[in-house]
Design a protein around this motif. Structure first.
Motif, PDB file in Angstrom:
ATOM      1  N   THR A   1       0.802  -1.316   0.067  1.00  0.00           N
ATOM      2  CA  THR A   1       0.121   0.016   0.092  1.00  0.00           C
ATOM      3  C   THR A   1       0.976   1.065   0.368  1.00  0.00           C
ATOM      4  OG1 THR A   1      -0.337   0.115   2.172  1.00  0.00           O
ATOM      5  CG2 THR A   1      -2.144  -1.372   1.102  1.00  0.00           C
TER       6      THR A   1
ATOM      7  N   ARG B   1      10.019   9.073   9.355  1.00  0.00           N
ATOM      8  CA  ARG B   1       9.981  10.615   8.450  1.00  0.00           C
ATOM      9  C   ARG B   1      10.639  10.727   8.822  1.00  0.00           C
ATOM     10  NH1 ARG B   1       5.095  12.199   4.730  1.00  0.00           N
ATOM     11  NH2 ARG B   1       5.796  14.813   4.304  1.00  0.00           N
TER      12      ARG B   1
ATOM     13  N   ASP C   1       7.734  12.021  -4.282  1.00  0.00           N
ATOM     14  CA  ASP C   1       8.090  10.482  -4.420  1.00  0.00           C
ATOM     15  C   ASP C   1       8.545  10.530  -6.272  1.00  0.00           C
ATOM     16  OD1 ASP C   1       8.778   8.673  -2.438  1.00  0.00           O
ATOM     17  OD2 ASP C   1       5.883   8.697  -2.383  1.00  0.00           O
TER      18      ASP C   1
ATOM     19  N   THR D   1       1.460  10.443   4.591  1.00  0.00           N
ATOM     20  CA  THR D   1       0.287  11.390   6.273  1.00  0.00           C
ATOM     21  C   THR D   1      -0.345  12.805   5.439  1.00  0.00           C
ATOM     22  OG1 THR D   1       2.882  11.530   6.817  1.00  0.00           O
ATOM     23  CG2 THR D   1       1.270  12.381   8.043  1.00  0.00           C
TER      24      THR D   1
HETATM   25  C1  WT7 Z   1       6.461   8.291   2.149  1.00  0.00           C
HETATM   26  C2  WT7 Z   1       5.039   8.438   2.894  1.00  0.00           C
HETATM   27  C3  WT7 Z   1       1.792   5.538   4.132  1.00  0.00           C
HETATM   28  C4  WT7 Z   1       1.601   5.160   5.959  1.00  0.00           C
HETATM   29  C5  WT7 Z   1       3.763   5.239   6.101  1.00  0.00           C
HETATM   30  C6  WT7 Z   1       4.580   6.156   6.209  1.00  0.00           C
HETATM   31  C7  WT7 Z   1       6.919   6.074   1.380  1.00  0.00           C
HETATM   32  C8  WT7 Z   1       5.017   4.772   1.369  1.00  0.00           C
HETATM   33  C9  WT7 Z   1       5.022   2.911   0.454  1.00  0.00           C
HETATM   34  C10 WT7 Z   1       4.933   2.025  -0.715  1.00  0.00           C
HETATM   35  C11 WT7 Z   1       6.568   2.913  -1.715  1.00  0.00           C
HETATM   36  C12 WT7 Z   1       5.677   4.205  -0.011  1.00  0.00           C
HETATM   37  C13 WT7 Z   1       6.592   7.556   0.263  1.00  0.00           C
HETATM   38  C14 WT7 Z   1       5.389   8.022   0.993  1.00  0.00           C
HETATM   39  N1  WT7 Z   1       6.039   4.929   0.831  1.00  0.00           N
HETATM   40  N2  WT7 Z   1       4.661   3.790   1.046  1.00  0.00           N
HETATM   41  N3  WT7 Z   1       4.185   1.231  -0.346  1.00  0.00           N
HETATM   42  N4  WT7 Z   1       6.247   1.876  -1.699  1.00  0.00           N
HETATM   43  N5  WT7 Z   1       7.256   4.009  -0.554  1.00  0.00           N
HETATM   44  O1  WT7 Z   1       3.807   7.479   5.691  1.00  0.00           O
HETATM   45  O2  WT7 Z   1       5.879   9.302   7.030  1.00  0.00           O
HETATM   46  O3  WT7 Z   1       4.445  10.375   5.345  1.00  0.00           O
HETATM   47  O4  WT7 Z   1       5.699   8.828   4.659  1.00  0.00           O
HETATM   48  O5  WT7 Z   1       6.325   6.864   2.829  1.00  0.00           O
HETATM   49  O6  WT7 Z   1       8.122   7.741   0.304  1.00  0.00           O
HETATM   50  O7  WT7 Z   1       5.707   9.291   0.192  1.00  0.00           O
HETATM   51  P1  WT7 Z   1       4.862   8.903   5.475  1.00  0.00           P
END
Ligand code: WT7
Length: 644
Positions: free
Chosen positions: A410, A524, A498, A414
Motif C-alpha cells: 500500500t 520519516r 516521490d 501522512t
Molecule cells: C512516504 C510517506 C503511509 C504510512 C507510512 C509512511 C513512502 C509509503 C510506500 C510504499 C513505496 C512508500 C513514500 C511516501 N512510502 N508507502 N508502499 N511503497 N514507498 O507515511 O511517513 O508520511 O511517509 O513513505 O516515500 O512518500 P509517511
C-alpha cells in the motif's frame, strides 16, 4: 528498472488471486466520476445531518461533504453498540512484559465517555488541540477517541521523539493539555515518557495540565496542581460519568479531527491538518476495500499509533468497521525474535499489516523464528512505508503467508490520510515489489517535469490529479508552506514528493523520495531537521545529512561534517554529535555514520552536491561526475583519509 524487477519474478506475477481467502470478492466497479464514487462511499459513515454538496472549492483548497455533521468517535464506537458487536473485542492489547487486556466495544464506550468527561472538566473545549505523547497501550486510543468525542483535535506525538521534539510540537499547537504515561516498556527497559514531558513543558506558557497514565509504575515527579493521574481522574469520573457524559459533539464535516506533525524539507516539522467527514470516509472505505475486512477478522497492525498508519489503520479505519484490532506495546525482538509470530499464533491473527523494514529484520534474524509457528490463521498480508524489495516480498509471501495470502503493498502518506495505490485482493494481479495501481476514486499519475503523463517504463514524479476525501487540508498555521510544498510544482495537481516508474501494464513502481525527506525504518525525517540538530554542537561548521540506502533499514543517516577551525576530529566528538541528534529528535534518528571532511563538496553556485555524498555513504567506487566541484580536493582528501 521495472522490466528487470518484473522479469526476474515472472513466476510470481500473479494473473489473479485465487487465494484471496475462501470467498469470492465482488470486484469494485470502475467509476469514471470520482465524486460519484466517494459519494457512494460516504454512505458507510453515520452522519447526524446530511451534507449538501460532495465537493466544493478548487486546487489547493477543497471541501468535502460540506454541511454534513458527524462525530468520528460515534462512528468508531456508538454505532456498534446496537447489535452483537457491542461485546465484540475492539482492542486486544499485548504488553511487552506479556500482560494482556481486551476492551470490547462496550468497554471502549465506557472508557472513552468517561475520559471525555474528564477532559471537559479540565476545561478542554471544542477546537482546543490536545497533545498525546503515549506508547502502544489501549489508553492512547481511548484518549484519541475522547478528544474526537468532544471536538478537540488531537496531536499525537510518537513516543520515540525526544523532549525537544515534543516541545516544538506542543508549542506549535499551543496545547493546554498533554496526555502521557509514566513510562513504557521497550526491550525490557523503561522509556521515561513523563520525564520527557517535564522537560518539554518546563517554562511553557500554554500547558496547564498533564494527565499521566500509570504503566510502568516507576517513580516519577508529579507537579502539584498541574499533573494528575489518569486512574484517579477516571475513578472520580466513574462515580458520575453517566450524569456528566454528553452526546458526542456534533462536528462539521470540515472541522479538524487531528493534526499530525511530519517532516518535510525544512528544519521545522509541519502540522498536517486532517478534517472529519472526508477523512472518515477515506479510511473507512480503504480499510474495507484493501483489507477485504470481514466480521470475524483479527487484524494486527505493527505500526505505532504516533504515525499516520496508526491513526488510519489502527484507530479510525478498523474501529469504524467494528473490527478487532491487536496492538503490541514493545519491540519485535523481546524477549525473543519470534514475538510478532507468537502474537499472530496466540490471537489467531487473520490480517497482518507491517513494514518492509520489519520483514527485512525478520529475514536477517533467520527462518528458525518462524518455522515452528502456526501462522495458518493468516489470510491477507499488508506492507507499508517504503518500497518492498521483490526478494523480501517473496519471503513474506512464502514464509509468513504460506503462499496462500495475497500481499497488499500500500502506497500512501501522512498527507494523503488513507491508502492511494494498492492491489485489491482478489482483483488486481500482484507484482512483487509494486504497489500496482491507484485504487478506485484516486487519480494518481506519473508525470514528467512538464506534468505530462509518462508510460511504458518511463520514470517521473508521482502526483495526484484530482482531490480525494482524506487529503490534507492545510499545514497548521502555515498556509504558504502548504501551497508551496504540495501545489506549486505541477499546476492544479498534488505533488507527493516521490519519484515513480509507470510500466507497460500501467503499474506504478514507487522508487522513493525525490526531495530531502529520509525514510528510516519507516520513520520519516527531513535532512534539514537532522542538520539543525547537528549544528547545536559548537564544533560543527557545516553538515549535510544524507539518507543512504541500507539493506535492512531502507535508509540510514550518514553525516558529512566539516569542523570549525582548530577542532580535532575525535571519536568523542562523534559521540557528542550523535547525542545531539538523539536529544533534538529521538533515538530512532541516530546517525549510522559520521564522516569528517575539510569542507563539503559544492558547486560553483554553492550548492552541496548531495549525490556525491550519497555515493560515498553507500560505499560506491564510482562517485559520479566530479567536474562541477569548486574544490575537488575535499573529496580527494577524504578518500585518502581512510574514513571510507
Ligand atoms: C512516504 C510517506 C503511509 C504510512 C507510512 C509512511 C513512502 C509509503 C510506500 C510504499 C513505496 C512508500 C513514500 C511516501 N512510502 N508507502 N508502499 N511503497 N514507498 O507515511 O511517513 O508520511 O511517509 O513513505 O516515500 O512518500 P509517511
Amino acid at each position: 528498472m521495472s522490466e528487470v524487477r518484473i522479469g526476474r519474478y515472472n513466476d510470481l506475477y500473479f494473473k489473479s488471486i485465487e487465494f484471496a481467502g475462501n470467498r469470492k470478492v465482488k470486484p469494485v466497479e470502475l467509476v469514471a466520476d470520482n465524486r460519484k464514487f466517494w459519494e457512494g462511499e460516504s454512505k458507510n459513515i453515520s452522519w447526524q445531518e446530511d451534507y449538501q454538496t460532495v465537493l466544493e472549492g478548487e486546487a489547493p483548497f477543497y471541501r468535502w461533504f460540506e454541511g454534513g455533521k458527524l462525530n468520528a468517535s460515534y462512528n468508531c464506537i456508538d454505532r456498534h453498540l446496537g447489535s452483537w458487536t457491542r461485546n465484540k473485542a475492539a482492542i486486544v492489547f499485548e504488553g511487552e512484559p506479556g500482560d494482556q487486556r481486551v476492551l470490547t466495544y462496550n468497554d471502549l464506550y465506557r472508557e472513552v465517555s468517561k475520559f471525555a468527561s474528564v477532559l471537559k472538566r479540565m476545561n478542554v473545549k471544542k477546537g482546543d488541540i490536545v497533545t498525546i505523547y503515549m506508547p502502544m497501550i489501549p489508553e492512547t486510543i481511548v484518549a484519541m477517541l475522547a478528544c474526537a468525542r468532544i471536538g478537540a483535535p488531537h496531536s499525537v506525538v510518537f513516543g520515540g521523539f525526544s523532549s525537544n521534539a515534543l516541545k516544538d510540537r506542543i508549542n506549535d499547537s499551543e496545547s493546554k493539555v498533554v496526555i502521557t504515561v509514566d513510562g513504557y516498556w521497550r526491550r525490557g527497559r523503561v522509556v521515561p515518557s513523563k520525564t520527557n514531558v517535564d522537560k518539554a513543558v518546563d517554562e511553557n506558557e500554554f500547558v496547564e495540565n498533564v494527565i499521566v497514565v500509570k504503566r510502568t509504575k516507576h517513580h516519577i515527579f508529579m507537579e502539584k496542581d498541574r499533573d494528575y493521574w489518569y486512574d484517579e481522574l477516571m475513578d472520580w469520573a466513574d462515580r458520575d460519568w453517566k450524569k456528566n457524559v454528553s452526546e458526542p459533539e456534533v462536528m462539521d464535516s470540515e472541522d479538524t479531527l487531528f493534526l499530525l506533525y511530519t517532516s518535510g524539507t525544512t528544519g521545522k516539522p509541519k502540522g498536517i491538518v486532517h478534517t472529519t467527514g472526508g477523512y472518515m470516509t477515506g479510511v473507512n472505505s480503504t480499510f474495507r476495500r484493501v483489507f477485504d475486512i470481514r466480521d470475524e477478522d483479527v487484524y494486527f497492525c505493527t505500526a505505532d499509533v504516533g504515525w499516520i498508519t496508526g491513526h488510519s489503520y489502527i484507530v479510525y479505519g478498523p474501529l469504524s468497521h467494528g473490527s478487532t484490532v491487536v496492538i503490541y506495546e514493545g519491540a519485535p525482538n523481546h524477549p525473543d525474535k519470534d514475538r510478532i509470530w507468537d502474537i499472530i499464533e496466540k490471537y489467531g491473527v487473520t490480517i497482518l499489516y507491517t513494514s518492509p523494514t520489519a520483514i527485512r529484520m525478520a529475514i536477517k534474524w533467520g527462518d528458525e523464528y518462524t518455522e515452528d509457528k502456526d501462522l495458518s490463521s493468516l489470510r491477507l498480508l499488508g506492507s507499508v512505508g517504503e518500497p518492498i524489495n521483490p526478494e523480501v516480498w517473496k519471503w513474506y509471501f512464502e514464509k509468513i503467508g504460506g503462499e496462500r495470502c495475497p500481499i497488499v503493498d500500500t502506497w500512501w502518506q501522512t498527507e494523503t490520510g488513507s491508502i492511494m495505490i494498492s492491489p485489491i485482493p482478489g482483483k488486481t494481479p500482484l507484482a512483487p515489489g509494486c504497489a500496482t495501481k491507484p485504487i478506485t476514486g484516486v487519480s494518481a499519475e506519473v508525470v514528467d517535469e512538464d506534468g505530462t503523463p509518462v508510460s511504458n517504463g518511463g520514470s517521473g514524479y508521482l502526483v495526484v490529479k484530482e482531490p480525494w476525501p482524506s487529503m490534507l487540508r492545510n499545514v497548521y498555521k502555515n498556509e504558504e508552506r502548504y501551497v508551496n510544498t504540495y501545489w506549486s510544482n505541477f499546476e492544479g495537481m498534488y505533488f507527493t514528493g516521490d519519484g515513480a516508474i509507470k510500466d507497460e501494464n500501467g503499474y506504478i513502481w514507487v522508487t522513493g523520495r525525490v526531495d530531502d525527506v529520509i525514510n528510516i525504518s519507516g520513520h520519516r525525517l527531513g535532512s534539514a531537521e537532522v542538520e539543525s540538530a547537528v549544528l547545536t554542537n559548537d564544533s560543527v561548521a557545516e553538515v549535510a545529512a544524507i539518507g543512504c540506502s541500507d539493506s535492512i533499514k531502507g535508509s540510514v543517516i550518514c553525516l558529512f561534517i566539516s569542523l570549525k577551525e582548530g577542532v580535532e576530529q575525535t571519536d568523542d566528538l562523534k559521540a557528542e554529535i550523535k547525542e545531539a541528534v538523539r536529544d533534538e529528535i529521538g533515538k530512532f534518528a541516530s546517525p549510522e555514520k559520521i564522516i569528517f571532511m575539510k569542507g563539503l563538496p559544492k558547486t560553483r553556485s554553492g550548492k552541496i552536491m548531495r549525490r556525491i555524498l550519497r555515493n560515498i555513504g553507500e560505499g560506491k567506487k564510482d562517485l559520479g561526475d566530479l567536474s562541477t566541484l569548486v574544490d575537488r580536493t575535499v573529496v580527494d582528501d577524504l578518500i585518502k583519509s581512510n574514513q571510507i
